[in-house]
Design a protein around this motif. Sequence first.
Motif, PDB file in Angstrom:
ATOM      1  N   THR A  20       3.142   6.859  -8.020  1.00 54.85           N
ATOM      2  CA  THR A  20       4.409   7.489  -7.663  1.00 54.85           C
ATOM      3  C   THR A  20       4.247   8.366  -6.431  1.00 54.85           C
ATOM      4  OG1 THR A  20       4.040   9.406  -9.086  1.00 54.85           O
ATOM      5  CG2 THR A  20       5.231   7.560 -10.050  1.00 54.85           C
ATOM      6  N   ILE A  21       5.346   8.510  -5.722  1.00 55.46           N
ATOM      7  CA  ILE A  21       5.436   9.417  -4.569  1.00 55.46           C
ATOM      8  C   ILE A  21       6.734  10.192  -4.740  1.00 55.46           C
ATOM      9  CG2 ILE A  21       5.727   9.597  -2.066  1.00 55.46           C
ATOM     10  CD1 ILE A  21       3.106   8.398  -2.400  1.00 55.46           C
ATOM     11  N   ARG A  22       6.655  11.497  -4.679  1.00 54.31           N
ATOM     12  CA  ARG A  22       7.870  12.311  -4.684  1.00 54.31           C
ATOM     13  C   ARG A  22       8.383  12.381  -3.255  1.00 54.31           C
ATOM     14  NH1 ARG A  22       9.187  17.172  -8.490  1.00 54.31           N
ATOM     15  NH2 ARG A  22      11.409  17.131  -8.084  1.00 54.31           N
ATOM     16  N   VAL A  23       9.679  12.139  -3.080  1.00 53.28           N
ATOM     17  CA  VAL A  23      10.280  12.102  -1.745  1.00 53.28           C
ATOM     18  C   VAL A  23      11.227  13.291  -1.599  1.00 53.28           C
ATOM     19  CG1 VAL A  23      11.696  10.771  -0.140  1.00 53.28           C
ATOM     20  CG2 VAL A  23      10.060   9.596  -1.640  1.00 53.28           C
ATOM     21  N   ARG A  24      10.776  14.285  -0.813  1.00 51.06           N
ATOM     22  CA  ARG A  24      11.572  15.478  -0.545  1.00 51.06           C
ATOM     23  C   ARG A  24      11.664  15.808   0.933  1.00 51.06           C
ATOM     24  NH1 ARG A  24       8.520  19.161  -4.944  1.00 51.06           N
ATOM     25  NH2 ARG A  24       6.841  18.327  -3.729  1.00 51.06           N
ATOM     26  N   SER A  25      10.921  15.059   1.763  1.00 49.20           N
ATOM     27  CA  SER A  25      10.866  15.378   3.192  1.00 49.20           C
ATOM     28  C   SER A  25      10.614  14.108   4.003  1.00 49.20           C
ATOM     29  CB  SER A  25       9.739  16.384   3.460  1.00 49.20           C
ATOM     30  OG  SER A  25       8.471  15.747   3.279  1.00 49.20           O
ATOM     31  N   GLU A  26      10.737  14.237   5.313  1.00 48.75           N
ATOM     32  CA  GLU A  26      10.425  13.124   6.212  1.00 48.75           C
ATOM     33  C   GLU A  26       8.968  12.697   6.047  1.00 48.75           C
ATOM     34  OE1 GLU A  26      12.391  11.444   8.481  1.00 48.75           O
ATOM     35  OE2 GLU A  26      14.165  12.526   7.811  1.00 48.75           O
ATOM     36  N   ASP A  28       7.230  12.777   3.366  1.00 49.23           N
ATOM     37  CA  ASP A  28       7.133  11.999   2.130  1.00 49.23           C
ATOM     38  C   ASP A  28       7.610  10.568   2.334  1.00 49.23           C
ATOM     39  OD1 ASP A  28       6.181  14.274   0.816  1.00 49.23           O
ATOM     40  OD2 ASP A  28       8.181  14.845   0.115  1.00 49.23           O
ATOM     41  N   ILE A  29       8.613  10.376   3.180  1.00 48.99           N
ATOM     42  CA  ILE A  29       9.079   9.022   3.505  1.00 48.99           C
ATOM     43  C   ILE A  29       7.938   8.247   4.157  1.00 48.99           C
ATOM     44  CG2 ILE A  29      10.687   7.640   4.899  1.00 48.99           C
ATOM     45  CD1 ILE A  29      12.675  10.049   4.581  1.00 48.99           C
ATOM     46  N   LEU A  30       7.232   8.885   5.079  1.00 45.17           N
ATOM     47  CA  LEU A  30       6.090   8.263   5.731  1.00 45.17           C
ATOM     48  C   LEU A  30       5.000   7.935   4.712  1.00 45.17           C
ATOM     49  CD1 LEU A  30       4.622   7.341   8.266  1.00 45.17           C
ATOM     50  CD2 LEU A  30       3.866   9.699   8.595  1.00 45.17           C
ATOM     51  N   ARG A  31       4.721   8.856   3.795  1.00 43.86           N
ATOM     52  CA  ARG A  31       3.717   8.601   2.747  1.00 43.86           C
ATOM     53  C   ARG A  31       4.126   7.421   1.866  1.00 43.86           C
ATOM     54  NH1 ARG A  31       3.802  13.200  -0.453  1.00 43.86           N
ATOM     55  NH2 ARG A  31       2.591  12.013  -1.934  1.00 43.86           N
ATOM     56  N   ALA A  32       5.406   7.329   1.522  1.00 40.45           N
ATOM     57  CA  ALA A  32       5.900   6.223   0.702  1.00 40.45           C
ATOM     58  C   ALA A  32       5.700   4.895   1.430  1.00 40.45           C
ATOM     59  CB  ALA A  32       7.371   6.440   0.350  1.00 40.45           C
ATOM     60  N   ARG A  33       6.004   4.877   2.719  1.00 41.88           N
ATOM     61  CA  ARG A  33       5.807   3.670   3.526  1.00 41.88           C
ATOM     62  C   ARG A  33       4.332   3.269   3.566  1.00 41.88           C
ATOM     63  NH1 ARG A  33       9.065   2.122   7.904  1.00 41.88           N
ATOM     64  NH2 ARG A  33       7.163   2.017   9.132  1.00 41.88           N
ATOM     65  N   GLN A  34       3.468   4.258   3.813  1.00 45.48           N
ATOM     66  CA  GLN A  34       2.034   3.985   3.910  1.00 45.48           C
ATOM     67  C   GLN A  34       1.476   3.461   2.588  1.00 45.48           C
ATOM     68  OE1 GLN A  34       0.872   7.899   5.253  1.00 45.48           O
ATOM     69  NE2 GLN A  34       0.852   7.274   7.408  1.00 45.48           N
ATOM     70  N   ILE A  72      12.030  10.184  -6.686  1.00 41.34           N
ATOM     71  CA  ILE A  72      10.715   9.612  -6.956  1.00 41.34           C
ATOM     72  C   ILE A  72      10.727   8.131  -6.615  1.00 41.34           C
ATOM     73  CG2 ILE A  72       9.006   9.083  -8.760  1.00 41.34           C
ATOM     74  CD1 ILE A  72       9.210  12.051  -8.406  1.00 41.34           C
ATOM     75  N   MET A  73       9.705   7.697  -5.853  1.00 39.05           N
ATOM     76  CA  MET A  73       9.461   6.276  -5.660  1.00 39.05           C
ATOM     77  C   MET A  73       8.279   5.913  -6.542  1.00 39.05           C
ATOM     78  SD  MET A  73       8.065   3.988  -2.445  1.00 39.05           S
ATOM     79  CE  MET A  73       6.327   4.226  -2.823  1.00 39.05           C
ATOM     80  N   THR A  74       8.471   4.924  -7.397  1.00 35.66           N
ATOM     81  CA  THR A  74       7.383   4.409  -8.230  1.00 35.66           C
ATOM     82  C   THR A  74       7.088   2.991  -7.775  1.00 35.66           C
ATOM     83  OG1 THR A  74       8.132   5.720 -10.117  1.00 35.66           O
ATOM     84  CG2 THR A  74       6.649   3.874 -10.592  1.00 35.66           C
ATOM     85  N   TRP A  75       5.826   2.696  -7.530  1.00 34.21           N
ATOM     86  CA  TRP A  75       5.434   1.330  -7.193  1.00 34.21           C
ATOM     87  C   TRP A  75       4.617   0.768  -8.354  1.00 34.21           C
ATOM     88  CZ3 TRP A  75       0.327   0.177  -7.350  1.00 34.21           C
ATOM     89  CH2 TRP A  75      -0.583   1.209  -7.145  1.00 34.21           C
ATOM     90  N   ARG A  76       4.761  -0.531  -8.546  1.00 35.02           N
ATOM     91  CA  ARG A  76       4.004  -1.212  -9.588  1.00 35.02           C
ATOM     92  C   ARG A  76       3.515  -2.557  -9.054  1.00 35.02           C
ATOM     93  NH1 ARG A  76       8.825   0.502 -12.411  1.00 35.02           N
ATOM     94  NH2 ARG A  76       8.318   2.209 -13.807  1.00 35.02           N
TER      95      ARG A  76
END
Length: 146
Positions: A20-26, A28-34, A72-76
Amino acid sequence: MSEDGKTSDAVDAQVLRSGTIRVRSEDDILRARQEARAVAEEIGFSTTDVTRIVTGVSELARNMHLYAEDGIMTWREIEAGRDSGIELVFDDEGPGIDDIQGVLRAEHSTSGGMGRGIQGTKKLMDAFDLTSNAEDGTTITVRKWQ
């Protein structure tokens, strides 16, 4: 899509691993992409499909940040029979989407943009599920299979 504004992928899949990645900022968007890129590459997706996945993550994480401010973004990593893939869930407790049908037809934009992000993401993925209301926020689940 059902009358409650929900589309669904009925395939049951086994979860091999998740994060999971918590998305609260720009940032975090970059972390979710990575993270999505790294997982998709580890699963063995083609460069084209990795790009599709990362584009979808970028759009959905950005929407979550812009409209709900926190989510929250959850990947599986998933497997169904001989198929392997990735499932991404974007869940927030924001104000919800007031015109789901308009969003899915790219006829509605809250930000004043073209309103094609969710529709475009739906086209990039193999499965798309959207539920949204003012009480519970929005949950979007997408899947991409190899």
